[in-house]
Design an enzyme around this catalytic site. Sequence first.
Site, short mmCIF file in Angstrom:
data_model
loop_
_atom_site.label_atom_id
_atom_site.label_comp_id
_atom_site.label_asym_id
_atom_site.label_seq_id
_atom_site.Cartn_x
_atom_site.Cartn_y
_atom_site.Cartn_z
CE LYS A 319 -30.28 -74.01 63.49
NZ LYS A 319 -29.96 -72.73 64.12
NE ARG A 354 -24.01 -71.11 59.67
CZ ARG A 354 -24.22 -72.30 60.54
NH1 ARG A 354 -25.45 -72.87 61.09
NH2 ARG A 354 -23.26 -72.68 60.99
#
Length: 379
Positions: A319, A354
């Site tokens: 991210k 995840r």
Amino acid sequence: MGWLRIRQYVNQPADPPHPLPFREGSRRTIIHLRPVQFVDTPIGHPDGSVARLAGGLQWFAAYEIIEGRARRTIPVAQVATLGDRAQHLHAAITAPRAALQLGERTLRFDQPIVAGILNVTPDSFSDGGEHVDDPAAAAAAGIEMAAAGATMIDVGGESTRPGAAAVWEGDEIARLVPVVERLAQAGAIISVDTRKAAVMEATLAAGAHIVNDVAALLWDDRALDVVAENGCPVVLMHSPDPKKGGHGDGGYTNVLTDVFDWLETRIAAVVASGVDRSRIMVDPGIGFGKALAENLALLNGLAIFHGLGCPIMLGASRKRLIGALSNEAPVDQRLAGSLALALKGAEAGVQILRVHDVGETVQALKIWRGLRDQSLVAG
């Protein structure tokens, strides 16, 4: 022998309690508990001086008490002096998470597991276009993730990055169903990353087991009914404005407690609508409507979310915050940062990580687990 020695410290109630979602009068501030002062092993600590985190591999000796802007730390043994809500939070924090029976497969939460991210979109921020329009290749990639150690495969057919174009539900179904069918035939545990009720229905019918909704069942008015009627597990993720895509300004007073309170309220609403609490997982929504400092506060405070009494999913892989902290590293050069965040999650007792890079994350967790095992048997 070491494992036998620590069993005396384990308390495993059948059904994890849950916190009391109330505010104690207009002049009082709701209390939050964050486990702190983690210890390597309970061996050698007096009874009651340490507690086990959510039935997992972590033990802690104290709580940070958060009441509005005030913070203080107390030993675990003193939590009973703080009132009913604190005791309910403590019970939720320490209770083991119930395993999920998914057909012939069992999903357990007593140690961190990996969910492999499988995008079948043309515009995902990380791997967009890699598997689009080729369900056989996409399913093969998912099976490869499972072989590399992923416990579950999280399949998505719509990008939720900021500014991404909306996808018609028919196109999303066409992308996902052939992949889900193949993965189901291969015996994989499958979660489907979608906000749309029709997509949930189609993929559950095709063999998916879990709904992973970044909008916490708020984007589509039928989504909650679909989950309740199917009795499937669901991941509820926080975002400040789910109806508008989840990337708005959160306007947080304290992002850690604000996100906790939002998830606590949302869990209560979902349970009231017929979803069994034991089938709910939560995700604090890293990167969704949060600035860098807010993402870092959530990551540093992850252990607070055990007070919700649900397994926690952490989705921080590749991210933007990794690039922001590493000279604007592009998405394909964020492996090391992703591993650092995965291990941060494991240290905080997060149950589901995840990730995009399954093999590397699984290896990192094996080393982490080996170190934990050594700590637990030492003494």
